[in-house]
Design an enzyme around this catalytic site. Sequence first.
Site, PDB file in Angstrom:
ATOM      1  CD  GLU A  66      -3.432   3.275   9.610  1.00  0.00           C
ATOM      2  OE1 GLU A  66      -2.264   3.431  10.292  1.00  0.00           O
ATOM      3  OE2 GLU A  66      -3.444   3.272   8.552  1.00  0.00           O
ATOM      4  CD  GLN A  95      -1.084  11.397   0.217  1.00  0.00           C
ATOM      5  OE1 GLN A  95      -0.173  11.953   0.036  1.00  0.00           O
ATOM      6  NE2 GLN A  95      -1.330  10.201  -0.116  1.00  0.00           N
ATOM      7  CB  CYS A 111       4.736   8.331  -1.934  1.00  0.00           C
ATOM      8  SG  CYS A 111       5.216   7.259  -0.447  1.00  0.00           S
TER       9      CYS A 111
END
Length: 344
Positions: A223, A171, A300
Amino acid sequence: MDFSFSDSVWHIKGREGREDKAVGFHPPGNWDKVIDIEHCLLPSPLMAEIYAFVRAWSHESGLSYWNVQTKCGFLRELSIRSGEMEQGKEKVLVNLITSENSPRRLQALADSLIQKWGEEIDGVVNTVCLSKHRTPAAYNTEAQHVLAGASFIMAKLRGLEFKISPSSFFQTNKYQTEKLYRVIEEFTENNPNQVVYDLYCGTGTIGLSIARNTNAREIYGFELVQSAVDDAIANAERNGIENVQYFGGDLAKTLREEGSKGTLPKPDIVVTDPPRIGMHQQCVKDILDLNPLRVIYVSCNPVTQARDLRHFLQQGYELLKLQTVDMFPNTPHIETVALLQKSE
């Protein structure tokens, strides 16, 4: 923060500047031009100073800038990451993304940065993206060279210490990330013996934060980027957290193989933090097949989040809470955290 190099300049009326080179940001809705920004007010003072220095050096270096349409030009992007504070001093990692494997052309810049800022810069690296038709990203870069210092940066967050590689997602706003992760932890409701799946887990920051600050029994992270998976494993070891396990690969495949049809225990909670484009529809289907009690969706991009949430609402989930976190002050962007629960 990430900045783009371009030889196609977006001119602002009434402002003088170079006609042939720009370092900065793309104007809204225009991806083939860049606004040449002399002073950037968004990052920390140290990052802003380093940005201005790299911009000035690049303008005078004679190195070519990237052109989106012709797919030519040596310098493509500049990424500056902020990490651990030591005795009140910020530490940064500078990453220059180029289209050619020629790190020697950047060595003078790296030497100048270290000479000027010393220990405030943890490292200077050069990431190479030879794929002319791709946007530089962790999964499509071909090489990485350390020009000075370390190849990573350390960051402290929620009582944990994280190693962050140049290509691993982290982030951008460390201070607001503390608030964001507290919201996620609260949404887990801290029930004991919960199994949590952490999707798009990056370097493991969300899952490890849950592991440290809640009573979750087991956490499984998924991931795509292998360097991020390696960082996540190292971060778990560094922080003495043993109830986590990570899987690398395409999420649409690994989640189905390891979760829905594998030997892992079924999740009580699925935490998902996808990129701006949202989740792949196969991933949404796989989560629904896992049938978790709760889904925590971090985004986001509220537009793609709303698109994906609709599928869960149609399959018997309720939207219990929606919390916004201002991760990007002075911009129109916002981070949103949605809590979904399976209807009884």
